[in-house]
Enzyme design. Sequence first.
Site, short mmCIF file in Angstrom:
data_model
loop_
_atom_site.label_atom_id
_atom_site.label_comp_id
_atom_site.label_asym_id
_atom_site.label_seq_id
_atom_site.Cartn_x
_atom_site.Cartn_y
_atom_site.Cartn_z
N ASP A 1 -5.77 2.88 -1.28
CA ASP A 1 -6.49 3.47 -0.16
C ASP A 1 -6.71 4.94 -1.07
O ASP A 1 -5.85 5.80 -1.36
CB ASP A 1 -5.43 3.88 0.87
N GLU B 1 0.71 -1.09 0.04
CA GLU B 1 -0.31 0.14 -0.12
C GLU B 1 0.83 1.46 -0.01
O GLU B 1 1.55 1.48 0.85
CB GLU B 1 -0.97 0.09 1.37
N GLU C 1 -11.23 2.92 6.75
CA GLU C 1 -9.94 3.22 7.80
C GLU C 1 -10.06 4.68 8.17
O GLU C 1 -9.38 5.49 7.52
CB GLU C 1 -8.78 2.89 6.95
#
Length: 272
Positions: free
Chosen positions: A176, A141, A238
Amino acid sequence: MPRFAANLTMMFNEWPFLDRFAAAAAAGFEAVEFLFPYEHRPDAIAERLAKNGLSQVLFNLPPGNWAAGERGLASLAERFDELQVGVETALSYAEATGVKRLHLMSGIASRDDKEAVEAYRKAIVWTAGKLADRGIDLLIEPINGRDMPGYFLNDFGFAEALVRDLALPNLKLQFDIYHRQIMHGDVTMALRRLMPLIGHIQIASVPSRHEPATGELDDHFIFDELDRLGYAGFVGCEYRPRSKTLDGLSWLVPYTGERQRPISGAKRGVLP
């Protein structure tokens, strides 16, 4: 319609960690993720998942000494032995929880350091091989430098090139949306181009990392785009609630329907 996984590291902090599973299920979530499970026994986490009908969609491999500021070991050549031990530890939790995705944090290092780049590639190849034997995907990520200064993997272009170059069947990109917008913007076009490489998606509003639909992006448009692109996985939430978690879940209501069971008068340690 997207399916959402509550991130129990950031959300439902009004409850002790093991009690957050019940709170998330009552709020309408079908699945959970979190940073690290290692302070609790694998069977304790598995029991909470089963009791509340939740799927475990993601957690991170051991990152080194988190409290001391370490953010992963993969780019640190001298820590490879420790990384290997950590992978074995994580696999015991993966077996207990049934998780099929593990995130390997890169660590704090410079991509101008050739030794760090080679260490990172070596760590990915070795870890992906170990996880493949268990039918688990390895995720990497890109994380923005504002939230995590000095993080090795801080660029989507580098991550994309690495995934394509290594061409490992179980190596995927963790996309993300919050980090992408801060680093590069152009979220929708990036999702369209990178979707074949993506193994998991996460969301938080930009710029403050709060609830979706409270920042500069049209998150509901992005959720519709995920449907158009045929994304079948969960979207990890998140984000840091602006106040109490339950007070900020109005954005979720269109996606949970009758699964949502409002928790009235919720207090720390009081379960639905």
